[in-house]
Scaffold this active site. Structure first.
Site, PDB file in Angstrom:
ATOM      1  N   MET A 141       0.731  -1.266   0.021  1.00 33.54           N
ATOM      2  CA  MET A 141       0.111   0.007  -0.006  1.00 33.54           C
ATOM      3  C   MET A 141       0.920   1.219  -0.117  1.00 33.54           C
ATOM      4  O   MET A 141       0.327   2.407   0.379  1.00 33.54           O
ATOM      5  CB  MET A 141      -0.904  -0.040   1.237  1.00 33.54           C
ATOM      6  N   HIS A 150       9.222   1.349   3.080  1.00 33.44           N
ATOM      7  CA  HIS A 150      10.183   1.237   4.247  1.00 33.44           C
ATOM      8  C   HIS A 150      11.204   0.011   3.724  1.00 33.44           C
ATOM      9  O   HIS A 150      10.794  -0.799   2.931  1.00 33.44           O
ATOM     10  CB  HIS A 150       9.793   1.376   5.306  1.00 33.44           C
ATOM     11  N   GLY A 200      11.068  -2.629   5.317  1.00 32.33           N
ATOM     12  CA  GLY A 200      10.352  -3.863   5.379  1.00 32.33           C
ATOM     13  C   GLY A 200       9.997  -4.243   3.810  1.00 32.33           C
ATOM     14  O   GLY A 200       9.897  -5.574   3.501  1.00 32.33           O
ATOM     15  N   HIS A 201       9.414  -3.232   3.353  1.00 33.69           N
ATOM     16  CA  HIS A 201       8.858  -3.675   1.737  1.00 33.69           C
ATOM     17  C   HIS A 201       9.873  -3.940   0.758  1.00 33.69           C
ATOM     18  O   HIS A 201       9.811  -4.982   0.198  1.00 33.69           O
ATOM     19  CB  HIS A 201       7.910  -2.278   1.237  1.00 33.69           C
ATOM     20  N   GLN A 246     -10.199  -2.772   2.513  1.00 31.74           N
ATOM     21  CA  GLN A 246      -9.689  -3.505   3.690  1.00 31.74           C
ATOM     22  C   GLN A 246      -9.596  -2.767   4.845  1.00 31.74           C
ATOM     23  O   GLN A 246      -9.231  -3.005   6.065  1.00 31.74           O
ATOM     24  CB  GLN A 246      -8.375  -4.040   3.445  1.00 31.74           C
ATOM     25  N   GLN A 280      -2.358 -12.524   8.123  1.00 28.67           N
ATOM     26  CA  GLN A 280      -2.533 -11.954   6.641  1.00 28.67           C
ATOM     27  C   GLN A 280      -1.971 -13.140   5.908  1.00 28.67           C
ATOM     28  O   GLN A 280      -2.477 -13.642   4.739  1.00 28.67           O
ATOM     29  CB  GLN A 280      -1.899 -10.640   6.448  1.00 28.67           C
TER      30      GLN A 280
END
Ligand code: AMP
Length: 281
Positions: free
Chosen positions: A30, A34, A36-37, A61, A153
């Site tokens: 989305m 950062h 993490g992505h 969502q 998820q």
């Protein structure tokens, strides 16, 4: 990196790649990217010939309209970050491209969605499954990459692939943290300075819970976490559960089932943060 705003153009480019047997790795996001992505993007780059990233803030969502309104959108910075990693195709659809008609599909994830995020964010996983199934339909990746920060998820997406019979391998990726332990999240940028300062306590308390699990029952560990979060004025616990990795159901004893995961959701001011830690003992 090539940018696509329509699914037709992206499908066309991917069709050419598929015709010469290139493998496709996909990272749905989305945005407000950062490290993490980017760890997902890098992993996709190692394991595939083509890397596709999508940035789409999926309205379906969000169970809280304010959360959707305040969700960070930082496209220029995202483009700069992706340019220094290997992203071949960036998909940037708008809402009507993904939802030309309202999506009324209802997925049944059974017990996977009645606990934790599913319990506290009604409709959230249905919205996630709606968008991810549409994106999978467009990209048709060989592999798709999901962070373990969103532990539940990941389970829901694997189940969705099984329900829809999609031949896509779902690859879990480890949680990337700030140096002070806070799990990286797009929502971290919304924290006030005071809340940012206390937020690393969440991971610290999870780690202490893991140490305590050596000499305490799951129930005692849960009470201890509740008590510690309760003492930090700026944090408000929504839930802490210790669940079986596969069923996501809370466990009563350490002997029960396989790998256990401690999952937590905490409000720091208005910002809802989630994190988890594997309780392998
Ligand atoms: P989002 O943009 O929040 O929907 O996240 C897109 C993907 O990045 C999801 O698979 C997340 O689980 C993953 N992700 C987000 N934060 C992290 C993190 N700190 N470490 C690893 N993966 C992450």
């Amino acid at each position: 990196m090539e940018l696509f705003k329509t699914k037709i153009e992206l499908e066309h480019a991917l069709g050419r790649d598929r015709a010469v047997s290139l493998t496709i790795g996909f990272v749905p996001t989305m945005g407000a990217l950062h490290e993490g992505h980017l760890s997902l993007v890098d992993k996709a780059g190692i394991e595939n010939d083509r890397v596709v990233v999508s940035i789409f803030v999926n309205p379906n969502q969000f169970n809280d309209p304010n959360d959707l309104k305040n969700y960070p959108r930082t496209l220029e910075a995202d483009l700069a970050l992706l340019a220094s990693h290997r992203c071949d195709y960036l998909f940037l659809p708008d809402v009507t491209e993904i939802y030309p008609e309202p999506d009324n599909r209802k997925f049944d994830f059974g017990p996977l969605e009645t606990v934790m995020e599913g319990r506290f964010r009604p409709g959230h996983f249905n919205g996630v499954a709606q968008v991810v199934s549409k994106l999978f339909d467009i990209v048709r990746p060989n592999k798709a990459y999901f962070g373990q920060k969103d532990f539940q998820q990941y389970s829901v997406i694997k189940r969705m692939c099984a329900l829809l019979g999609l031949p896509i391998t779902i690859i879990p990726c480890k949680i990337i943290r700030e140096t002070d332990g806070l799990a990286m999240s797009s929502r971290n940028t919304l924290l006030t300075a005071d809340n940012r300062a206390v937020a690393p306590q969440i991971y610290r308390i999870l780690q202490e819970a893991l140490s305590e699990s050596v000499f305490s029952t799951p129930e005692e560990v849960i009470s201890s976490v509740r008590e510690k979060i309760g003492k930090i004025a700026l944090l408000r616990l929504e839930y802490f559960e210790i669940v079986d990795e596969l069923t996501l159901q809370p466990i009563d004893s350490w002997e029960q089932g396989g790998t256990k995961v401690g999952c937590i959701a905490v409000y720091a001011g208005q910002v809802r943060l989630i994190d988890n830690l594997v309780f392998d003992k």
